[in-house]
Each structure stands twice: as structure tokens, then as C-alpha cells.
Enzyme design. Sequence first.
Site, PDB file in Angstrom:
ATOM      1  N   ASP A  26       0.741  -1.323  -0.028  1.00 27.48           N
ATOM      2  CA  ASP A  26      -0.110  -0.149  -0.119  1.00 27.48           C
ATOM      3  C   ASP A  26       0.792   1.424  -0.012  1.00 27.48           C
ATOM      4  OD1 ASP A  26      -2.883   1.161   0.567  1.00 27.48           O
ATOM      5  OD2 ASP A  26      -1.439   2.331   2.030  1.00 27.48           O
ATOM      6  N   GLU A  28       1.029   5.464   0.240  1.00 28.47           N
ATOM      7  CA  GLU A  28       0.341   6.884   0.445  1.00 28.47           C
ATOM      8  C   GLU A  28       1.039   7.950  -0.320  1.00 28.47           C
ATOM      9  OE1 GLU A  28      -2.245   7.059   2.057  1.00 28.47           O
ATOM     10  OE2 GLU A  28      -2.209   4.902   2.915  1.00 28.47           O
ATOM     11  N   HIS A 166      -5.536   4.562   6.453  1.00 36.76           N
ATOM     12  CA  HIS A 166      -4.861   5.409   5.684  1.00 36.76           C
ATOM     13  C   HIS A 166      -3.088   5.670   5.967  1.00 36.76           C
ATOM     14  CE1 HIS A 166      -8.612   6.448   3.443  1.00 36.76           C
ATOM     15  NE2 HIS A 166      -9.181   6.834   4.598  1.00 36.76           N
TER      16      HIS A 166
END
Length: 576
Positions: A26, A28, A166
Site C-alpha cells: 500500500d 500513500e 490511511h
Amino acid sequence: MTSTALQPSFEDLGRPLATTPFVVVDLETTGAGADASITEVGAVRVCGGEVEGEFQTLVNPHAHIPPLVSVLTGITDAMVADAPRVDQVVPPFLEFARGAVLVAHNAGFDVGFLKRACAAQELAWPGFGVVDTVALARGVLTRDEVPNVKLATLARHFRVAEPPNHRALTDARATVEVLHKLLERVGNLGVSTVEDLLEFTRGVSPERRAKRTWAKDVPAEPGVYRFVADLPDRDGTVRRQVLYVGKSVNLRARVGSYFTAAEKRPRMEEMVRIATGVETTVCRTPLEAEVLELRLIAAHAPRYNRRSKFPERQQWIKLTVEPFPRLSLVRRVADDGASYFGPFSRRRTAEQAMLALYEAFPIRQCTGRLSERRLGSRCALGDLGKCLAPCDGSVGRAEYNHVTDAVRDGLTIDVRAVVRAPRARLARLVEQERFEEAERLTARLRTFVRASTRARRIGALAGCAQLVAVRRAEPGWEVHVIRYGRLAAATRARPGESVPGVARDAVAAAEQVERPVPGLPAATIEETERVAAWLETPGVRLIDVDGEWGWPLHGTIAEDDLPRLALGPAASPPST
């Protein structure tokens, strides 16, 4: 050859999910645009349900992080100020992921950023297999279970231990649990390997994947394949029916593609589901495969083939044989002494070509049979000068025959009279800037010219008793015997063999073909066109010609010459 086996061998199984490492990643970022940068990378390496390692680092984007992104992720400019650059992060990540399948939620986003980072550093992308848990969830879960496939929604549905927030590593950990739950579900659908999983995420049903072993024993040669099924007739008798016929230069690869995401046609999904086997026929040349495909489609009219199923559905323009001949649209060519022009695959195009003839010649357009003994009154076309009006005795048969002879020449020998006939009208339309009407008129002429070209190609072969032609095609030479436009024999001269000798043997073994009705080939129109296309390819050499294979000098024209002939050398073509 028929292939119906469904039991795969060990080499067909692929990489088992239970022993394949996955790296769930993942990212950001500062945004979603092409100019956005990575601010954090988080990844978890798992295999067999066990975590083997984790990778996490902030990344200095060397750009300001927008306030909204900082609020969402909690990552600020101060946090990344001393973090490594992306070029310092990507190489160790690639090493961490070596030999694994990448997994991400909305994988196109994360993998896209990683690929761009590799490209910026001139690093070769390793070509990971990529599984998108979004696509996987859409294929597994129904709307009754989850309203959407957002990571937070799936995390709640599966009650993951560490909900996403997040941040890269936390979201990667949540995605790991979601992945394992989804894999439990697809295991019940026959998905046991990485290859199965990748096909599943691309929308390939388990029924299609299960039949992929049908392609295993299919030869990697040119030929024709047939999907078949044992289905009941109207009387209840179960018979083998041909569902679909196709051709390929590599039968194994083509048949195998029907069981993967490469095949996207919805009707093929249904066809493969119904099919109970695949039959193949190896052909000696690609042309033989093309012709065999056409013949099988015509013979079986398979329900899933859309083209070439009804070769008899053709239209022809006929110049009738009667005291005052006329033009007529017919479906068949007869040996009745009449002149035929075509064929046309659609009635609409035949009507357009007929209008071009009416524009060029004042031949009658009425349908009744006329006689010099019984006179009538002329119609409006006669009053307008568009018909010689033989019906009222204005002209006799001799004068009218001059027109029919000109029509016949325009159909068979010289198209220039038809193309030049509307020159004055076309020039007037261009001068008046009525370009749409001018384009309709030139489109009509274009239809006529295309039909003339098609007629010449077919007629030239239809009238030739035998053609023997060869073309180099490694390894060796392709050899074809063509009789009255029909492929009578196809073979291949292997390296070291005498090409003339192989050709003589092919002629001796070729199919006996009867002379067809004048104007028609001994094969379907489409087969003769395929043969003509092969004969026109570069490198074809004629060994023997029995008859004449040629066109009249002005039997057709190049479409690029159409504006010049229709408008005159000094005019410009109309445009819309």
C-alpha cells in the site's frame, strides 16, 4: 482430433496458492495525478497464511504535501523531511518483493506509482503477477453482503484485527486479512493456483477455466477448430452439433485463448459453457484453413458464428433477355443467356449500383414485359428523358439494343461510361456547394466501382479451368491447385523436395470440379475471394494456367481515380 479431457496434469496446475509468496503493498501519496509523489510505502510478505516479513518507510516527495492529504493520512511535511528519497526506497522494495505476486487494493493505483518510479530510475520492472483485491471482491461478494468494495467496508465485513487508517503499513496489514478471507471464498469455486486467481480477477468463470485442458493436446499447427456439444434435437435425440468454427495459424494457442481473459466476447462465454469438446483439423497451408473454415460454416451454420453462415444470400443485377431488356435484382445466377453483375452482399448496395446505371443509360425501369405489337403510353421517366420509352413505340428494338449493349459493356467491359455519366450534374452540385448531394452521388459511383472490382476478381477465376500456383513460405513452398475459382488441392513442398514435382502430384490428386454456370465460380463467392486474395499476394508464382486469368483493361478503376474520371481532370472532389 477431439479434446474433451477435464483432468489437468501436474504441469497444468500452475503455482499453488498455498505455497506462493504474496507481497501486499500500500502506498500513500501527495495526490492521484501524474505529478503526484509517494510519501509512504508499506508492505507485508505472506506465504501459506503466515507473515514472512514487513517493509515500511516514509518517503521524501521533495514536494509540499497538500493540507487535505495531511489531514487524511496524518503525514506532514515535517515527518518526511529527513526520510529517504524514492530512488533510495524502490530498489530495496523490489528486493523485498522478489519472486512474489504483488497484491494491492485498487492495484492499478499503487502499481502505477511503482512502475513510474522504476522508469524514472531506469530500472526494469520485474513483471510481477498482480492481484487486485477490488476486482477479487467484486467477483466473490454480492451487493447483499457489502454495499461497496472499499477497503474499510471489506475490513468491517471480515472483522479484521487492525482496521485501515490511511497509513501504508496498517492498510497493507488490513489488506492481508481481506485477501485471506477472499481466498477462502474462491477456493470453493475451483481457484487453487495463482493462474486461476489472475483469471478469476479478470472475469473468467470457473467453468471456462476448468476446460483449459482441452487445448493441451491440440497441435501448434495451422488449421481449423470446432467447438461441439451433444445436444438434443427437436425430437429429443441427442446429436453432436457444431457450435462454432474458427481457424488459426496456431491451433493450440487459439483454442487455449478461449479459456482466458483474452476472449472477451459475451457470446463466447456462453458457447464455451455449453460446449462438450473441441475438434481440430490440421491444414497444410493457411489458405486451406481459411477455405475449410468457410465450408464448415456453410455446412453446419453454427449458432455462434455470425459471418459466412449463409453464402447463398447474395444479390445480382440481371440484364434480362426479352424484346426490350431491363435491369432486375435477383438472388441467383441462371444459365439463361442473360448478363449478370455482382454479387452484392446487401440489397441496399445492389440498388445503389443499379441507380448508377440508370444515371448513365436511359434503359427502361418498368417491370412489365414489352412488345412491339402492343403499345402503351410513356411514363414520367420517358417525359424527363431518362428512358427511351419503347413502350409507346418511340424507338424500335434496334435503337433500344444500342442502349442495352452499352449497359452490358458497362457491366462487363468498361466502367468508364458509368463513372463519367453524372459528370455535369456532379460539377453543378459542387459549384452550388451542395456537397452532401454530391457526396451521395459519388458514394453511389464508389459502390458501383467496388462491385465491378469484385465481379472482375470472381469472374476471372470462375472462367479459368485450372491454376497451379506456389509461394515460398518457410519451411518450403505452399502449393495450390485452383479450378474454376475453387481450391481443389493444397499441399506443401518441404525443403529439398522438387516444387514442380509436388505440384504435379497435387494436380493428380486434386478434386474434380465441374464447369459451373457462366459467371459463377465453382465455390462460394467468399471462398473464391479468399483464393483471389492469396493469388494477389507478393511472391506468388504461376506454374500452370489452363484458360485465361485476366481482366478487361477498363473493367474497373482504382478508387483514387474516381474523382478525376467523375469530375474531370481540372475539378476537385466534393467534400463534406
